[in-house]
Write a protein that holds these residues in place. Structure first.
Motif, PDB file in Angstrom:
ATOM      1  N   TRP A  77      25.837  -9.755 -40.321  1.00  0.00           N
ATOM      2  CA  TRP A  77      25.143  -9.962 -42.263  1.00  0.00           C
ATOM      3  C   TRP A  77      25.456 -11.052 -42.458  1.00  0.00           C
ATOM      4  CZ3 TRP A  77      28.995  -6.013 -40.861  1.00  0.00           C
ATOM      5  CH2 TRP A  77      27.787  -4.546 -39.967  1.00  0.00           C
ATOM      6  N   LEU A  78      26.212 -11.477 -42.199  1.00  0.00           N
ATOM      7  CA  LEU A  78      26.616 -13.340 -42.975  1.00  0.00           C
ATOM      8  C   LEU A  78      27.865 -13.591 -42.342  1.00  0.00           C
ATOM      9  CD1 LEU A  78      28.304 -11.053 -45.867  1.00  0.00           C
ATOM     10  CD2 LEU A  78      26.284 -11.815 -46.306  1.00  0.00           C
ATOM     11  N   PRO A  79      26.449 -14.523 -41.490  1.00  0.00           N
ATOM     12  CA  PRO A  79      27.082 -15.251 -40.247  1.00  0.00           C
ATOM     13  C   PRO A  79      27.389 -16.344 -41.686  1.00  0.00           C
ATOM     14  CG  PRO A  79      24.489 -15.399 -40.195  1.00  0.00           C
ATOM     15  CD  PRO A  79      25.266 -13.693 -41.263  1.00  0.00           C
ATOM     16  N   VAL A  80      28.619 -17.013 -40.686  1.00  0.00           N
ATOM     17  CA  VAL A  80      29.333 -18.271 -41.893  1.00  0.00           C
ATOM     18  C   VAL A  80      29.288 -19.877 -40.854  1.00  0.00           C
ATOM     19  CG1 VAL A  80      30.937 -19.378 -42.643  1.00  0.00           C
ATOM     20  CG2 VAL A  80      30.746 -16.882 -42.919  1.00  0.00           C
ATOM     21  N   ARG A  81      28.144 -20.661 -41.154  1.00  0.00           N
ATOM     22  CA  ARG A  81      28.464 -22.239 -40.299  1.00  0.00           C
ATOM     23  C   ARG A  81      29.119 -22.858 -41.393  1.00  0.00           C
ATOM     24  NH1 ARG A  81      22.494 -23.291 -38.891  1.00  0.00           N
ATOM     25  NH2 ARG A  81      22.213 -23.322 -40.978  1.00  0.00           N
ATOM     26  N   MET A  82      30.856 -23.270 -40.575  1.00  0.00           N
ATOM     27  CA  MET A  82      31.673 -24.261 -41.493  1.00  0.00           C
ATOM     28  C   MET A  82      31.327 -25.801 -40.768  1.00  0.00           C
ATOM     29  SD  MET A  82      34.062 -24.272 -43.271  1.00  0.00           S
ATOM     30  CE  MET A  82      34.802 -25.979 -43.584  1.00  0.00           C
ATOM     31  N   ARG A  83      30.875 -26.818 -41.159  1.00  0.00           N
ATOM     32  CA  ARG A  83      30.967 -28.124 -40.453  1.00  0.00           C
ATOM     33  C   ARG A  83      32.600 -28.922 -40.753  1.00  0.00           C
ATOM     34  NH1 ARG A  83      29.686 -33.074 -43.014  1.00  0.00           N
ATOM     35  NH2 ARG A  83      28.298 -34.355 -41.177  1.00  0.00           N
ATOM     36  N   ASN A  84      32.817 -29.582 -39.960  1.00  0.00           N
ATOM     37  CA  ASN A  84      34.254 -29.465 -40.249  1.00  0.00           C
ATOM     38  C   ASN A  84      35.455 -28.885 -40.720  1.00  0.00           C
ATOM     39  OD1 ASN A  84      33.543 -30.222 -43.090  1.00  0.00           O
ATOM     40  ND2 ASN A  84      33.875 -32.124 -42.627  1.00  0.00           N
ATOM     41  N   PRO A  85      35.158 -27.505 -40.071  1.00  0.00           N
ATOM     42  CA  PRO A  85      36.811 -26.371 -40.920  1.00  0.00           C
ATOM     43  C   PRO A  85      38.147 -27.165 -40.558  1.00  0.00           C
ATOM     44  CG  PRO A  85      35.520 -26.146 -38.491  1.00  0.00           C
ATOM     45  CD  PRO A  85      35.214 -27.694 -39.260  1.00  0.00           C
ATOM     46  N   GLY A  86      38.476 -28.039 -39.817  1.00  0.00           N
ATOM     47  CA  GLY A  86      39.596 -28.728 -39.269  1.00  0.00           C
ATOM     48  C   GLY A  86      40.411 -29.442 -40.254  1.00  0.00           C
ATOM     49  N   LEU A  87      39.221 -29.737 -41.653  1.00  0.00           N
ATOM     50  CA  LEU A  87      39.524 -31.581 -42.691  1.00  0.00           C
ATOM     51  C   LEU A  87      41.359 -31.473 -43.149  1.00  0.00           C
ATOM     52  CD1 LEU A  87      38.633 -34.530 -43.179  1.00  0.00           C
ATOM     53  CD2 LEU A  87      38.349 -32.801 -45.700  1.00  0.00           C
ATOM     54  N   ALA A  88      41.592 -29.590 -44.013  1.00  0.00           N
ATOM     55  CA  ALA A  88      42.606 -29.301 -43.967  1.00  0.00           C
ATOM     56  C   ALA A  88      43.878 -29.448 -43.822  1.00  0.00           C
ATOM     57  CB  ALA A  88      42.115 -28.138 -45.231  1.00  0.00           C
ATOM     58  N   VAL A  89      43.496 -28.772 -42.554  1.00  0.00           N
ATOM     59  CA  VAL A  89      44.547 -29.730 -41.436  1.00  0.00           C
ATOM     60  C   VAL A  89      45.456 -30.786 -41.465  1.00  0.00           C
ATOM     61  CG1 VAL A  89      45.749 -28.337 -38.939  1.00  0.00           C
ATOM     62  CG2 VAL A  89      44.095 -27.364 -40.427  1.00  0.00           C
ATOM     63  N   CYS A  90      44.274 -31.830 -41.244  1.00  0.00           N
ATOM     64  CA  CYS A  90      44.358 -33.137 -40.698  1.00  0.00           C
ATOM     65  C   CYS A  90      44.756 -33.438 -42.360  1.00  0.00           C
ATOM     66  CB  CYS A  90      43.352 -34.333 -41.344  1.00  0.00           C
ATOM     67  SG  CYS A  90      42.040 -33.672 -39.245  1.00  0.00           S
ATOM     68  N   TYR A  91      45.002 -33.698 -43.433  1.00  0.00           N
ATOM     69  CA  TYR A  91      45.599 -33.326 -45.224  1.00  0.00           C
ATOM     70  C   TYR A  91      45.981 -32.116 -45.521  1.00  0.00           C
ATOM     71  CZ  TYR A  91      42.155 -36.922 -45.156  1.00  0.00           C
ATOM     72  OH  TYR A  91      41.443 -38.843 -44.613  1.00  0.00           O
ATOM     73  N   PRO A  92      47.391 -31.862 -45.120  1.00  0.00           N
ATOM     74  CA  PRO A  92      47.360 -30.598 -45.438  1.00  0.00           C
ATOM     75  C   PRO A  92      48.023 -30.705 -46.882  1.00  0.00           C
ATOM     76  CG  PRO A  92      49.570 -31.072 -43.941  1.00  0.00           C
ATOM     77  CD  PRO A  92      47.997 -32.418 -43.730  1.00  0.00           C
ATOM     78  N   ARG A  93      48.359 -31.859 -47.104  1.00  0.00           N
ATOM     79  CA  ARG A  93      49.452 -31.645 -49.018  1.00  0.00           C
ATOM     80  C   ARG A  93      47.948 -31.906 -49.659  1.00  0.00           C
ATOM     81  NH1 ARG A  93      53.579 -32.507 -51.716  1.00  0.00           N
ATOM     82  NH2 ARG A  93      53.061 -34.949 -52.354  1.00  0.00           N
ATOM     83  N   ALA A  94      47.237 -30.828 -49.815  1.00  0.00           N
ATOM     84  CA  ALA A  94      45.861 -31.713 -50.525  1.00  0.00           C
ATOM     85  C   ALA A  94      45.367 -30.515 -51.766  1.00  0.00           C
ATOM     86  CB  ALA A  94      44.745 -31.809 -49.917  1.00  0.00           C
TER      87      ALA A  94
END
Lengths: 266, 94
Positions: A77-94
């Motif tokens: 019912w609610l498909p999610v399309r996420m662009r660049n999902p890993g960005l916060a993994v590259c910047y964990p202190r953010a």
């Protein structure tokens, strides 16, 4: 060519029935998955009393996992399309700063890959989601309304030192009309003090799906994307660097909202 | 350098300009009766920032923050700046 009024009414009625059926299904998924996972939620809250420091990160990852799996079950019912999902993994202190249109936005953090996230929330989730409140507290989530501004800022800095990525909704509340609201400066003040980047997270469509006060879901795809990270050093010359940073991020959101991502870029 | 006497209109104009630029407030909302928290939507952190912006705009340093507790409306800010002008803390527009 014009449709007759009866055709239009039949189409609207069909659409309405579809929404009611979808709403029941979505509500059933929410309730069933939350109830199924509840023993685990309570166990984690108990374990936290025994090993508070060790369980803090585990709790945060558990809540992220709850959101991640919820999105998985809601996919029809609610498909999610996420662009660049890993960005916060590259910047964990953010600090992740999402726009806020619906209660669904909290669950949508499960669509991005950073699992050690600590949310700064209002008081109502602790009251309304009382069964989940012990886990939220033991995960170190911060109730922004229970502390004076100075203490709140210190607690945010402490969570960052513990290795968590903060999540702060800069609008402070859900949008009442779907538009981007005025930003509060708290998140940006913390970012400047800690000298860490802010990661704007744009969420599209959740207002259309479940606006505040609505009783039914209108199923639709949800689109999410991290916008470019924003660094405090780029605003060091401003009179109030955190406000300059805040204005820049808000402009980033507005530009992206008015220039949607091309379909093939997702 | 020419010194222009700072009358109340100039004070209001400078305060409004600073608030519009730094807080992105709409000019039509800036009436003297506007309540800072309820009508303009500024929170406690914004008010801390507002003091810094006003210090910069009017070239003064506020050491005693106590008078700020009584400020409720935009008109109170104009009056507060006018008091500083009358005390000689703010002399004139340069």
């Amino acid at each position: 060519m014009h449709s007759s009024p009866s055709c239009v009414m039949r189409a609207q009625s069909g659409q309405s029935n579809k929404h009611i059926a979808s709403s029941i299904a979505i509500a059933a998924v929410f309730i069933c998955w939350t109830v199924l996972i509840l023993p685990c939620t309570l166990l984690i809250a108990v374990l936290h009393r025994l090993w508070p420091r060790a369980m803090c990160n585990a709790n945060r990852k558990y809540i992220w996992f709850y959101g991640y799996t919820m999105l998985f079950f809601l996919r029809p019912w609610l498909p999610v399309r996420m662009r660049n999902p890993g960005l916060a993994v590259c910047y964990p202190r953010a600090i992740i700063v999402p726009n806020h249109q619906s209660f669904l936005d909290i669950y949508l953090l499960g669509a991005q890959s950073q699992s050690n996230v600590c949310m700064v929330t209002k008081s109502w989730p602790y009251r309304l989601l009382f069964f989940f409140a012990p886990t939220m507290r033991s995960a170190g989530y911060i109730d922004a309304e229970s502390l004076p501004a100075g203490e709140l800022e210190e607690l945010c800095l402490r969570r960052l030192q513990e290795g968590a990525t903060l999540v702060i909704f800069p609008e402070g509340r859900r949008s009442q009309d779907g538009s981007l609201g005025r930003f509060h400066s708290g998140a940006f003040r913390v970012a400047v003090r800690a000298q860490i980047p802010v990661l704007p997270l744009l969420i599209r469509n959740t207002f259309r799906i479940f606006p505040p006060g609505s009783k039914a879901f209108a199923p639709a795809p949800i689109e999410m994307e991290f916008l470019d990270p924003v660094f405090p050093r780029d605003f060091a010359g401003a009179l109030l660097p955190h406000r300059a940073m805040m204005r820049h991020v808000r402009t980033q959101f507005l530009q992206r909202i008015h220039n949607p991502t091309p379909e093939n870029d997702v | 350098m020419k010194m222009i006497p700072m009358n109340n209109d100039v004070i209001a104009e400078k305060v409004n300009k600073a608030l519009i630029e730094e807080f992105e407030l709409e000019p039509e909302r800036l009436s003297p009766e506007a309540r800072i928290r309820d009508d303009l939507g500024l929170d406690s952190l914004d008010i801390v920032d507002m003091v810094i912006v006003l210090e910069k705009s009017f070239h003064f340093k506020l050491h005693d923050k106590e008078p700020l507790a009584t400020i409720q409306t935009l008109g109170d800010i104009y009056a507060f700046i006018a008091v500083l002008r009358d005390e000689g803390t703010i002399r004139a527009e340069q």
